[in-house]
Write a protein that holds these residues in place. Structure first.
Motif, PDB file in Angstrom:
ATOM      1  N   TYR A 321       0.963  -1.200  -0.057  1.00 59.00           N
ATOM      2  CA  TYR A 321      -0.124   0.468  -0.021  1.00 59.00           C
ATOM      3  C   TYR A 321       1.284   1.485   0.300  1.00 59.00           C
ATOM      4  O   TYR A 321       1.700   1.822   0.581  1.00 59.00           O
ATOM      5  CB  TYR A 321      -0.678   0.133   1.271  1.00 59.00           C
ATOM      6  N   ALA A 323       0.952   5.329  -0.273  1.00 61.40           N
ATOM      7  CA  ALA A 323      -0.175   6.835   0.219  1.00 61.40           C
ATOM      8  C   ALA A 323       0.311   7.755  -0.285  1.00 61.40           C
ATOM      9  O   ALA A 323       1.649   7.876  -0.182  1.00 61.40           O
ATOM     10  CB  ALA A 323      -0.431   6.892   1.284  1.00 61.40           C
ATOM     11  N   VAL A 329      -4.734   6.068  -1.902  1.00 63.12           N
ATOM     12  CA  VAL A 329      -3.789   4.626  -1.699  1.00 63.12           C
ATOM     13  C   VAL A 329      -3.509   4.102  -2.600  1.00 63.12           C
ATOM     14  O   VAL A 329      -4.732   2.854  -2.906  1.00 63.12           O
ATOM     15  CB  VAL A 329      -4.249   4.169   0.049  1.00 63.12           C
ATOM     16  N   HIS A 350     -10.013  10.364   0.689  1.00 63.73           N
ATOM     17  CA  HIS A 350      -9.620  11.557   1.448  1.00 63.73           C
ATOM     18  C   HIS A 350      -9.805  12.311   0.292  1.00 63.73           C
ATOM     19  O   HIS A 350      -9.510  12.663  -0.591  1.00 63.73           O
ATOM     20  CB  HIS A 350      -7.843  11.171   2.235  1.00 63.73           C
ATOM     21  N   VAL A 354      -2.440  12.166   2.026  1.00 63.13           N
ATOM     22  CA  VAL A 354      -2.784  11.025   2.571  1.00 63.13           C
ATOM     23  C   VAL A 354      -0.892  11.060   2.916  1.00 63.13           C
ATOM     24  O   VAL A 354      -0.389  10.468   2.075  1.00 63.13           O
ATOM     25  CB  VAL A 354      -2.914   9.573   2.290  1.00 63.13           C
ATOM     26  N   SER A 356      -0.096   9.049   5.953  1.00 60.39           N
ATOM     27  CA  SER A 356       0.496   7.497   6.607  1.00 60.39           C
ATOM     28  C   SER A 356      -0.621   6.844   6.239  1.00 60.39           C
ATOM     29  O   SER A 356      -1.724   7.480   6.047  1.00 60.39           O
ATOM     30  CB  SER A 356       0.480   7.963   7.928  1.00 60.39           C
ATOM     31  N   VAL A 357      -0.560   5.575   6.110  1.00 64.44           N
ATOM     32  CA  VAL A 357      -0.742   4.352   6.348  1.00 64.44           C
ATOM     33  C   VAL A 357      -0.241   2.851   7.339  1.00 64.44           C
ATOM     34  O   VAL A 357       1.332   2.423   7.452  1.00 64.44           O
ATOM     35  CB  VAL A 357      -0.539   3.948   4.498  1.00 64.44           C
ATOM     36  N   CYS A 359      -0.974  -1.539   8.346  1.00 61.88           N
ATOM     37  CA  CYS A 359      -1.176  -2.313   8.071  1.00 61.88           C
ATOM     38  C   CYS A 359      -0.943  -3.097   8.863  1.00 61.88           C
ATOM     39  O   CYS A 359      -0.001  -3.479  10.023  1.00 61.88           O
ATOM     40  CB  CYS A 359      -0.838  -3.457   6.679  1.00 61.88           C
ATOM     41  N   SER A 368      -5.275   4.654   7.530  1.00 62.62           N
ATOM     42  CA  SER A 368      -5.054   4.911   6.880  1.00 62.62           C
ATOM     43  C   SER A 368      -4.861   6.921   7.026  1.00 62.62           C
ATOM     44  O   SER A 368      -6.122   7.227   7.370  1.00 62.62           O
ATOM     45  CB  SER A 368      -5.621   5.932   4.823  1.00 62.62           C
ATOM     46  N   SER A 370      -4.550  10.950   7.001  1.00 59.58           N
ATOM     47  CA  SER A 370      -4.517  12.276   5.912  1.00 59.58           C
ATOM     48  C   SER A 370      -4.702  13.848   6.891  1.00 59.58           C
ATOM     49  O   SER A 370      -4.574  14.173   7.260  1.00 59.58           O
ATOM     50  CB  SER A 370      -6.118  12.411   5.600  1.00 59.58           C
TER      51      SER A 370
END
Length: 448
Positions: A321, A323, A329, A350, A354, A356-357, A359, A368, A370
């Motif tokens: 992923y 972003a 993303v 968003h 964005v 940050s992401v 998992c 995520s 934003s």
């Protein structure tokens, strides 16, 4: 006391998104410093996926595809940590967060004056550093933090240094500063050799083991033996954790590098303000003389239309992923026959960049954060392609700079008699540029 944030729950349908397009560059500022010289030659010709931009990718944020029923989600605010102003730190100094995956379940929260391990349920500090003894404030603001297998953590700072932390053997409740990278020993060992000095700008040279600008991202290998750092100086550096030496420095991108993530097989992914994600892998031992891993460029992934701010690996390295400032993303799937990774779609919704992401391993949840002040939670379908935006939270008063997610221990999906009904509980931690760190409880329920 602050009011509880507004909750937007998606039950069987995805949260509303907005149209495609790029926003103003809200991500990391590009560095003017030149790249340092690589200690080994990287691949001159790497596979490049230049097919089209992210605006042409299909949207994956559709309604959950549950054969037995719908997916309901609820986001609840649990607690907020406010920054503690100090003599050298502004009250609004942002924090960086990362999950801790060892025997203790929680989050690592790093601030300019402290690094602490917080409980997953309450965010109470289980152990913390002594800023007066370690003098961490001289390193400037914390840009990133990562957990290292074996109970260690690493932070990247504005002054271009990395700092390694571990639990004190004398006081288990304390976290002590183990080393600052590059170490003094490593500097002295390389300083007498002229070839170790590289130009970073006119009339100014520096050792190739040093970052010439802020460290914007850090990540560790699964076994904790290798550490990867990226910087606005456009480089990717590989470090050996046991010896605390820099093994390799690669000119990674044409602009500031904002993020790095590492898959379980050791493959590293970097995201940059040049709108690209690059894939780095170690050469086979038969291709180089030393036993140390020598990383090289294997692919360049180009589907973003603006700066890439964050990358995260999922499904054991089979999915990626990324972003960026284009407000989406991008979801990538491993395909060795097509430039290593193929973009299968994008998660949209968003309204601004964005930043940050994150998992949660192989558990199917993506989070995520934003510049639109919101945090979004996306649930991946069993086939790995479809994604549903199950919850949107609008609780921060500033851009969400960092996010982390972890499954509550013992809360694996409890399946009903038909094998489908059940629920999960997650903890989502988010940090914004106003210095606040918030903890949320996310509950997902599947029923007929």
């Amino acid at each position: 006391m602050k009011l509880l944030p507004r909750l937007c729950m998606a039950t069987g349908t995805a949260a509303a998104g907005d149209s495609d397009g790029s926003s103003n560059k809200l991500g990391s500022t590009a560095s003017s410093s030149s790249s340092t010289v690589s200690t080994s030659s990287s691949a001159a010709a790497a596979a490049v996926s230049e097919a089209s931009s992210s605006t042409s990718l299909p949207s994956l944020s559709a309604a959950p595809s549950n054969a037995a029923g719908c997916l309901a989600a609820s986001f609840t605010h649990l607690t907020t940590l406010l920054p503690l102003p100090t003599a050298t730190t502004a009250p609004s100094a942002a924090a960086a967060i990362a999950p801790a995956t060892d025997s203790f379940h929680g989050f690592i929260i790093a601030r300019p004056a402290s690094v602490a391990l917080h409980d997953i349920f309450t965010l109470e500090a289980a152990s913390a550093s002594d800023s007066s003894a370690d003098d961490t404030t001289t390193a400037g603001s914390v840009k990133c933090v990562a957990h290292i297998h074996g109970g260690k953590a690493v932070t990247g700072h504005q002054d271009g240094t990395l700092r390694l932390w571990r639990h004190s053997t004398r006081a288990p409740a304390r976290i002590r500063l183990a080393a600052a990278l590059p170490t003094v020993t490593d500097r002295l060992r390389r300083f007498p050799v002229p070839s170790n000095h590289v130009p970073i700008r006119r009339h100014h040279r520096r050792l190739w083991i040093e970052h010439a600008d802020a460290v914007s991202g850090v990540a560790a290998s699964a076994d904790g033996r290798l550490l990867f750092s990226v910087s606005w100086d456009r480089t990717l550096k590989v470090w050996a954790v046991p010896s605390l030496r820099c093994l390799q420095s690669l000119p990674a991108h044409d602009d500031a590098v904002n993020a790095v993530a590492v898959a379980p097989d050791g493959t590293a992914y970097t995201g940059s303000a040049d709108r690209r994600v690059r894939v780095w892998a170690p050469r086979p031992a038969s291709e180089h003389k030393t036993k140390k891993p020598v990383y090289h460029l294997v692919a360049t992934l180009s589907r973003h239309t603006a700066a890439v701010n964050a990358v995260a690996v999922a499904c054991g390295g089979q999915m990626l992923y990324s972003a960026g400032n284009d407000r989406c993303v991008v979801v990538w799937e491993r395909e060795d026959s097509a430039s290593h990774m193929v973009a299968i779609g994008a998660l949209r919704g968003h309204r601004k960049a964005v930043l940050s992401v994150a998992c949660a391993g192989n558990d199917g949840l993506v989070v995520s954060g934003s510049a639109d002040h919101t945090v979004r939670a996306w649930r991946r379908d069993a086939d790995g392609r479809g994604h549903a935006c199950v919850a949107v939270i609008d609780g921060h008063a500033s851009a969400v700079r960092s996010v982390a997610v972890a499954l509550v221990p013992g809360q694996k999906r409890r399946q009903g008699g038909d094998g489908v009904d059940g629920d999960e509980e997650w903890r989502v931690c988010s940090a914004s540029f106003d210095g606040e760190v918030r903890l949320w409880s996310l509950r997902l329920t599947t029923g007929s």
